[in-house]
Structures are given as structure tokens and as C-alpha cells.
Design a protein around this motif. Structure first.
Motif, PDB file in Angstrom:
ATOM      1  N   TRP A  70     -13.630   4.965  -1.262  1.00 18.39           N
ATOM      2  CA  TRP A  70     -13.344   5.305   0.128  1.00 18.39           C
ATOM      3  C   TRP A  70     -14.643   5.536   0.882  1.00 18.39           C
ATOM      4  O   TRP A  70     -15.620   6.013   0.308  1.00 18.39           O
ATOM      5  CB  TRP A  70     -12.540   6.603   0.189  1.00 18.39           C
TER       6      TRP A  70
ATOM      7  N   HIS B 250      -4.773   8.808   0.909  1.00 17.65           N
ATOM      8  CA  HIS B 250      -3.920   7.777   1.519  1.00 17.65           C
ATOM      9  C   HIS B 250      -3.202   8.324   2.752  1.00 17.65           C
ATOM     10  O   HIS B 250      -3.058   7.626   3.761  1.00 17.65           O
ATOM     11  CB  HIS B 250      -2.910   7.232   0.499  1.00 17.65           C
TER      12      HIS B 250
ATOM     13  N   HIS C 271       0.823  -1.205   0.000  1.00 18.55           N
ATOM     14  CA  HIS C 271       0.000   0.000   0.000  1.00 18.55           C
ATOM     15  C   HIS C 271       0.867   1.270   0.000  1.00 18.55           C
ATOM     16  O   HIS C 271       0.572   2.244  -0.690  1.00 18.55           O
ATOM     17  CB  HIS C 271      -0.926  -0.023   1.227  1.00 18.55           C
TER      18      HIS C 271
ATOM     19  N   HIS D  77      -7.068  -3.361  -3.031  1.00 17.94           N
ATOM     20  CA  HIS D  77      -5.646  -3.481  -2.689  1.00 17.94           C
ATOM     21  C   HIS D  77      -5.396  -3.269  -1.199  1.00 17.94           C
ATOM     22  O   HIS D  77      -4.350  -3.640  -0.691  1.00 17.94           O
ATOM     23  CB  HIS D  77      -4.791  -2.513  -3.532  1.00 17.94           C
TER      24      HIS D  77
ATOM     25  N   ASP E 261      -9.907   3.385   3.402  1.00 13.40           N
ATOM     26  CA  ASP E 261      -9.654   2.932   2.028  1.00 13.40           C
ATOM     27  C   ASP E 261     -10.346   1.582   1.828  1.00 13.40           C
ATOM     28  O   ASP E 261     -10.032   0.619   2.531  1.00 13.40           O
ATOM     29  CB  ASP E 261      -8.136   2.786   1.836  1.00 13.40           C
TER      30      ASP E 261
END
Ligand SMILES: [Fe+2]
Length: 202
Positions: free
Chosen positions: A130, A82, A31, A169, A165
Motif C-alpha cells: 500500500w 481496504h 476486490h 489484484h 492499494d
């Protein structure tokens, strides 16, 4: 290069989050690498946009310019969301039974648990994106939002308080695609509530 066309740049940050509950170090490493890719792409876009401005090709009718500007919204939010996500996790999660954040979330949803239930419902939506609890400065209320990709659904003028998130992934190394709910539970075991509360202005 003329004054005013110097490209801006942003710097990638680092976090030490190893040892989270239910989110593996391997997931985090992957990540962080993806995050650094967003930083790299933002800086690349800044350079290319500056080049177009310098050669007078920064025109609304220029499809290349328009596409780069649109891409900037995706990549830039990819960086900042992020950062907010990594910033609101900790190995030493605290309880959240009182305080400014608890009150703000509860006041908008009839209680903290009701807010959490709604936030988890938003996070459980199908798609990539998100879940964000936004704090609107205009009326001091919280609204849970689904952000599609990185750029669609953000509330203008509102501050993100809790940022999750839910792209695959973020959990696919640790859980099956059908187990997103387990990842959402894991996130809640690691939330840095003090960091979230610190996002509320005085
Ligand atoms: Fe991500």
C-alpha cells in the motif's frame, strides 16, 4: 465459555463504487470479495484465539498461539486498509486546491503537487502493498509510506489520510502488470478528497 473469552467479531461493509474512472466494476467486485475474505479470516482468528485462551494454551511459548497472533496483524490490517481505500474513492471526485487537507499535504512536501509526486513514487515501488499518506498527530506532519503486505510500515500513532492499494489484484483485470502507473493515475481521478480531509482531527 468463560466470561472474557467470548470472541470478538467484525462485520463486512458494502460500497457502491460502480462507474469509477479507469477501475472497472469487475475489478471492484473481485476486490470486495477479497475484502470479505479478510473479514472472515479475522473472525476465524478471533474464535481460535479465544479457544486457546479458554483452554489455557494462550502461551507465548506455544508456536500455534504465536502464529495466530501474528496472522491477526496481517488479516486485521487487510480489513481496515481496504475499508479506508474504498472509503477514499468516489464517482464524484472533487478538486483539492485549498483546505485543511491541501495545506497539510503541502506543508510537509513543499506543495500539493510535490506531495502527489512523492506519493506516486511510493505507490510505484516494486512489491505488494500500500501507499499511504500518514498524518502524525504528534507533530501534525504528513509522511508518505510504503506498507509491505498489510502490516509492515504503518506509522504508530499516525492516521492514514490517503490510502492506495497497490497489490496487483487492485488493477490486474484492467491493466498489465507493467502498467501500474496507469492504475495509479486512475486512482487519482477517483479520490474522494473530502473523505480524506475528514480524517484530519480538529
Ligand atoms: Fe486489495
Amino acid at each position: 465459555m468463560q466470561a472474557g473469552t467470548i470472541p470478538k467479531s467484525i462485520q463486512a461493509r458494502k460500497w457502491d463504487l460502480s462507474g469509477l474512472q479507469g477501475i472497472s466494476d469487475a475489478t471492484l467486485e473481485t476486490h470486495f470479495g477479497l475484502y470479505e475474505g479478510y473479514v472472515k479470516n479475522v473472525n476465524l482468528l478471533f474464535e481460535r484465539l479465544a479457544d486457546l485462551r479458554e483452554t489455557d494454551k494462550a502461551q507465548g511459548s506455544n508456536p500455534q498461539y504465536a502464529e495466530l497472533v501474528r496472522r491477526l496483524g496481517f488479516e486485521y490490517n487487510g480489513v481496515r486498509l481496504h475499508e479506508q481505500y474504498f472509503d477514499n474513492m468516489t464517482r464524484q471526485p472533487q478538486d483539492v486546491r485549498s483546505g485543511k487537507l491541501h495545506d497539510a499535504l503541502g506543508a510537509s512536501y513543499g506543495g500539493f503537487e510535490q506531495w502527489k509526486k512523492d506519493f506516486m513514487a511510493v505507490a510505484g515501488m516494486r512489491g505488494i502493498g500500500w501507499a499511504i499518506a500518514y498524518y502524525d498527530l504528534a507533530n501534525r506532519s504528513v509522511t508518505n509510506m510504503w506498507i509491505n503486505e498489510h502490516q509492515n510500515g504503518n506509522l504508530a500513532g499516525a492516521l492514514p489520510l490517503v490510502v492506495l492499494d497497490v497489490w496487483e489484484h487492485a488493477f490486474i483485470k484492467d491493466y498489465k502488470p507493467s502498467e501500474k502507473a496507469k492504475y495509479i493515475e486512475a486512482f487519482f481521478a477517483n479520490v474522494d478528497w473530502k473523505a480524506c480531509e475528514g480524517r484530519i482531527p480538529a
